[in-house]
Design an enzyme around this catalytic site. Structure first.
Site, PDB file in Angstrom:
ATOM      1  N   ASP A  58       0.848  -1.185   0.000  1.00 25.66           N
ATOM      2  CA  ASP A  58       0.000   0.000   0.000  1.00 25.66           C
ATOM      3  C   ASP A  58       0.889   1.243   0.000  1.00 25.66           C
ATOM      4  O   ASP A  58       1.888   1.278   0.738  1.00 25.66           O
ATOM      5  CB  ASP A  58      -0.843  -0.058   1.291  1.00 25.66           C
ATOM      6  CG  ASP A  58      -1.973   0.948   1.296  1.00 25.66           C
ATOM      7  OD1 ASP A  58      -1.786   2.061   0.752  1.00 25.66           O
ATOM      8  OD2 ASP A  58      -3.035   0.633   1.849  1.00 25.66           O
ATOM      9  N   ALA A  79      -1.790   5.165  -8.276  1.00 24.83           N
ATOM     10  CA  ALA A  79      -2.616   4.272  -7.453  1.00 24.83           C
ATOM     11  C   ALA A  79      -3.783   5.052  -6.857  1.00 24.83           C
ATOM     12  O   ALA A  79      -3.573   6.039  -6.144  1.00 24.83           O
ATOM     13  CB  ALA A  79      -1.767   3.682  -6.332  1.00 24.83           C
ATOM     14  N   ASN A  97      -8.172   6.512   0.683  1.00 24.86           N
ATOM     15  CA  ASN A  97      -7.235   5.905  -0.264  1.00 24.86           C
ATOM     16  C   ASN A  97      -6.599   6.950  -1.187  1.00 24.86           C
ATOM     17  O   ASN A  97      -5.383   6.952  -1.382  1.00 24.86           O
ATOM     18  CB  ASN A  97      -7.960   4.845  -1.086  1.00 24.86           C
ATOM     19  CG  ASN A  97      -7.012   4.011  -1.930  1.00 24.86           C
ATOM     20  OD1 ASN A  97      -6.066   3.441  -1.410  1.00 24.86           O
ATOM     21  ND2 ASN A  97      -7.233   3.970  -3.228  1.00 24.86           N
ATOM     22  N   TYR A 146     -15.198  11.155  -5.569  1.00 22.46           N
ATOM     23  CA  TYR A 146     -14.022  10.772  -6.348  1.00 22.46           C
ATOM     24  C   TYR A 146     -13.302  12.020  -6.879  1.00 22.46           C
ATOM     25  O   TYR A 146     -12.095  12.207  -6.653  1.00 22.46           O
ATOM     26  CB  TYR A 146     -14.421   9.855  -7.520  1.00 22.46           C
ATOM     27  CG  TYR A 146     -13.326   9.721  -8.554  1.00 22.46           C
ATOM     28  CD1 TYR A 146     -12.122   9.096  -8.234  1.00 22.46           C
ATOM     29  CD2 TYR A 146     -13.467  10.260  -9.835  1.00 22.46           C
ATOM     30  CE1 TYR A 146     -11.094   9.010  -9.175  1.00 22.46           C
ATOM     31  CE2 TYR A 146     -12.456  10.169 -10.771  1.00 22.46           C
ATOM     32  CZ  TYR A 146     -11.264   9.549 -10.444  1.00 22.46           C
ATOM     33  OH  TYR A 146     -10.263   9.471 -11.362  1.00 22.46           O
ATOM     34  N   ASN A 194     -17.766   1.303 -18.450  1.00 23.07           N
ATOM     35  CA  ASN A 194     -17.415   2.353 -19.408  1.00 23.07           C
ATOM     36  C   ASN A 194     -17.856   1.965 -20.817  1.00 23.07           C
ATOM     37  O   ASN A 194     -18.046   0.795 -21.132  1.00 23.07           O
ATOM     38  CB  ASN A 194     -15.916   2.639 -19.389  1.00 23.07           C
ATOM     39  CG  ASN A 194     -15.462   3.300 -18.093  1.00 23.07           C
ATOM     40  OD1 ASN A 194     -14.530   2.840 -17.452  1.00 23.07           O
ATOM     41  ND2 ASN A 194     -16.120   4.359 -17.698  1.00 23.07           N
ATOM     42  N   VAL A 212     -27.633   2.624 -25.066  1.00 21.99           N
ATOM     43  CA  VAL A 212     -27.179   4.014 -25.188  1.00 21.99           C
ATOM     44  C   VAL A 212     -27.902   4.807 -24.098  1.00 21.99           C
ATOM     45  O   VAL A 212     -29.135   4.875 -24.091  1.00 21.99           O
ATOM     46  CB  VAL A 212     -27.508   4.587 -26.589  1.00 21.99           C
ATOM     47  CG1 VAL A 212     -27.144   6.064 -26.663  1.00 21.99           C
ATOM     48  CG2 VAL A 212     -26.794   3.788 -27.675  1.00 21.99           C
ATOM     49  N   GLY A 288     -26.218  11.158 -13.289  1.00 23.14           N
ATOM     50  CA  GLY A 288     -24.877  11.721 -13.091  1.00 23.14           C
ATOM     51  C   GLY A 288     -24.151  12.058 -14.380  1.00 23.14           C
ATOM     52  O   GLY A 288     -23.113  12.710 -14.338  1.00 23.14           O
ATOM     53  N   ASP A 289     -24.656  11.588 -15.544  1.00 21.20           N
ATOM     54  CA  ASP A 289     -23.965  11.901 -16.802  1.00 21.20           C
ATOM     55  C   ASP A 289     -24.221  13.345 -17.220  1.00 21.20           C
ATOM     56  O   ASP A 289     -25.309  13.869 -17.025  1.00 21.20           O
ATOM     57  CB  ASP A 289     -24.458  10.974 -17.927  1.00 21.20           C
ATOM     58  CG  ASP A 289     -23.737   9.640 -17.937  1.00 21.20           C
ATOM     59  OD1 ASP A 289     -22.681   9.532 -17.282  1.00 21.20           O
ATOM     60  OD2 ASP A 289     -24.222   8.709 -18.597  1.00 21.20           O
TER      61      ASP A 289
HETATM   62  C1  UD1 Z   1     -16.274   7.836 -16.425  1.00 21.21           C
HETATM   63  C2  UD1 Z   1     -15.996   8.539 -15.131  1.00 21.21           C
HETATM   64  C3  UD1 Z   1     -14.686   9.291 -15.237  1.00 21.21           C
HETATM   65  C4  UD1 Z   1     -13.560   8.359 -15.654  1.00 21.21           C
HETATM   66  C5  UD1 Z   1     -13.946   7.676 -16.963  1.00 21.21           C
HETATM   67  C6  UD1 Z   1     -12.909   6.636 -17.336  1.00 21.21           C
HETATM   68  C7  UD1 Z   1     -18.239   9.095 -14.318  1.00 21.21           C
HETATM   69  C8  UD1 Z   1     -19.225  10.188 -14.033  1.00 21.21           C
HETATM   70  N1  UD1 Z   1     -17.068   9.472 -14.863  1.00 21.21           N
HETATM   71  O1  UD1 Z   1     -16.506   8.855 -17.398  1.00 21.21           O
HETATM   72  O2  UD1 Z   1     -14.373   9.868 -13.995  1.00 21.21           O
HETATM   73  O3  UD1 Z   1     -12.372   9.085 -15.841  1.00 21.21           O
HETATM   74  O4  UD1 Z   1     -15.195   7.015 -16.810  1.00 21.21           O
HETATM   75  O5  UD1 Z   1     -12.952   6.365 -18.688  1.00 21.21           O
HETATM   76  O6  UD1 Z   1     -18.487   7.924 -14.047  1.00 21.21           O
HETATM   77  N2  UD1 Z   1     -22.474   5.088 -22.127  1.00 21.21           N
HETATM   78  C9  UD1 Z   1     -23.526   4.457 -22.751  1.00 21.21           C
HETATM   79  N3  UD1 Z   1     -23.718   3.129 -22.520  1.00 21.21           N
HETATM   80  C10 UD1 Z   1     -22.905   2.387 -21.692  1.00 21.21           C
HETATM   81  C11 UD1 Z   1     -21.808   3.048 -21.062  1.00 21.21           C
HETATM   82  C12 UD1 Z   1     -21.620   4.409 -21.294  1.00 21.21           C
HETATM   83  O7  UD1 Z   1     -24.288   5.075 -23.501  1.00 21.21           O
HETATM   84  O8  UD1 Z   1     -23.144   1.178 -21.516  1.00 21.21           O
HETATM   85  C13 UD1 Z   1     -22.242   6.528 -22.379  1.00 21.21           C
HETATM   86  C14 UD1 Z   1     -22.322   7.378 -21.129  1.00 21.21           C
HETATM   87  O9  UD1 Z   1     -23.633   7.823 -20.910  1.00 21.21           O
HETATM   88  C15 UD1 Z   1     -21.367   8.512 -21.487  1.00 21.21           C
HETATM   89  C16 UD1 Z   1     -20.354   7.892 -22.441  1.00 21.21           C
HETATM   90  O10 UD1 Z   1     -20.939   6.679 -22.880  1.00 21.21           O
HETATM   91  O11 UD1 Z   1     -22.072   9.487 -22.198  1.00 21.21           O
HETATM   92  C17 UD1 Z   1     -19.029   7.594 -21.768  1.00 21.21           C
HETATM   93  O12 UD1 Z   1     -19.261   6.845 -20.591  1.00 21.21           O
HETATM   94  P1  UD1 Z   1     -18.064   6.207 -19.748  1.00 21.21           P
HETATM   95  O13 UD1 Z   1     -17.168   5.457 -20.646  1.00 21.21           O
HETATM   96  O14 UD1 Z   1     -18.684   5.466 -18.614  1.00 21.21           O
HETATM   97  O15 UD1 Z   1     -17.229   7.459 -19.255  1.00 21.21           O
HETATM   98  P2  UD1 Z   1     -17.695   8.743 -18.407  1.00 21.21           P
HETATM   99  O16 UD1 Z   1     -18.965   8.498 -17.715  1.00 21.21           O
HETATM  100  O17 UD1 Z   1     -17.576   9.933 -19.285  1.00 21.21           O
END
Ligand code: UD1
Length: 332
Positions: A58, A79, A97, A146, A194, A212, A288-289
């Site tokens: 750690d 980290a 952390n 975060y 993601n 989406v 949150g998006d």
């Molecule tokens: C997230 C984190 C960010 C981190 C990044 C790493 C949040 C609020 N932010 O960003 O801190 O640095 O990941 O890459 O969680 N989407 C879809 N369908 C899915 C998944 C995502 O439509 O199944 C869309 C989301 O609505 C967003 C875009 O794709 O508009 C990107 O999403 P994502 O890859 O999760 O990244 P962030 O949310 O931007």
């Protein structure tokens, strides 16, 4: 040069360790393996044709860190926990952390006489409603523990640079995606949330279709815009930032491309690259998006000539190669 990389067995860390080894540096990795993989480092060493040292532990373990820091020229501190949603339900874990981990690391660096640090920060330090594109002058206002845990880290570094002889660079990452072009290392996410990993899962049938999250945003095609950056460009940014530590004081840079892509554009890139249409359904917005996140990367370009080179197709192509060559990620 001797570099110590915390979180060096993780997604970004493993790509960074490879670049450091390839540049001829000695590398010490400190990783507690909570999200990192030994197999990632094994493959990094194989690709580089050179070993690195691994200390499993750690970053808050003071005696271990003081000893690990012996003879180190620069620390690259990656980290951290990074799940925004989890930070809302378990904020204290993130402050301990991420913020506490950095505070402890700084104490160990003072004790060991190490005064150069690259810090992995995030676009999550900016708040909803900020004017786009986001510049380093945009007032921060995190929307999650975060983001707050990372912003507090930046502030500690600023003070340490003023009150001690620390030299530090904070890099605010936008959306890192993609993998090393060899397909040997990439992001091993246990339950990916993601976009790019979810797109790959839809292509390989691991999920029936990509949802989406919202097609009714006030954006050109109704889906959210993000500043995706290839992991290899992100790594290149760190290599440039190391040179900046020749200058005293504190430095802060956005690391993005400045070119936003919508969810639909990511789906189009996946179709171009793989020759297959991604099955998808339009669903409700994800809590949150925000509609758009895009970096103004001009400070980094003007000060240091850094520019992200790889386009969205290359990001998706390299992610796809890693994904298809390593179904399920690294072997456990
Ligand atoms: C997230 C984190 C960010 C981190 C990044 C790493 C949040 C609020 N932010 O960003 O801190 O640095 O990941 O890459 O969680 N989407 C879809 N369908 C899915 C998944 C995502 O439509 O199944 C869309 C989301 O609505 C967003 C875009 O794709 O508009 C990107 O999403 P994502 O890859 O999760 O990244 P962030 O949310 O931007």
């Amino acid at each position: 040069m001797r570099a110590l990389v915390t979180g060096g067995a993780g997604y970004i860390g493993s790509h960074l360790v490879l670049a450091l080894l390839e540049a001829g540096h000695q590398v010490v990795v400190v990783d507690d393996l909570s999200n990192g993989h030994l197999e990632a480092l094994r493959r990094v060493e194989e690709l580089a044709g050179r070993p690195c040292s691994l200390i499993v532990g750690d970053v808050a373990d003071r005696p271990k860190m003081v000893s690990a820091l012996h003879g180190v020229d620069v620390v690259l501190h990656l980290a951290a926990f990074k799940a925004v949603g989890e930070s809302m339900t378990n904020p204290e874990r993130y402050f301990r952390n991420n913020t506490g981990g950095l505070a402890s690391l700084l104490e160990s660096m003072v004790d060991a006489g190490v005064s150069r640090l690259i810090y992995s920060s995030t676009a999550a330090v900016y708040g909803e409603g900020s004017l786009m594109p986001l510049t380093e002058q945009t007032p921060p206002g995190p929307d999650s523990p975060y983001g707050a845990s990372k912003l507090l880290g930046e502030q500690m570094l600023q003070w340490m640079c003023r009150c001690r002889d620390l030299r530090a660079v904070s890099l605010r990452y936008f959306n890192p995606v993609g993998a090393h072009p060899s397909g040997r290392i990439g992001e091993h996410a246990r339950t990916p949330s993601n976009l790019v990993p979810r797109v790959l899962m839809a292509l390989t049938g691991d999920v029936p279709a990509l949802t989406v999250f919202g097609a009714d945003y006030d954006t050109p095609d109704g889906t959210c815009l993000r500043d995706y950056i290839h992991i290899q460009d992100l790594v290149a940014a760190h290599m440039v930032a190391i040179g900046l530590l020749e200058r005293p004081g504190y430095h802060l840079y956005n690391v993005g491309t400045g070119r936003p892509s919508s969810v639909r554009e990511v789906l189009d890139a996946a179709r171009r690259v793989t020759g297959r249409a991604v099955p998808f359904v339009d669903g409700p917005r994800r809590a949150g998006d925000v509609p758009e996140t895009v970096a103004d990367p001009s400070r980094f370009r003007q000060d240091l000539g850094f520019e992200a080179k790889r386009d969205l197709d290359e990001m998706v192509r390299d992610a796809w190669r890693w994904w298809t060559q390593n179904p399920g990620g690294y072997p456990e």
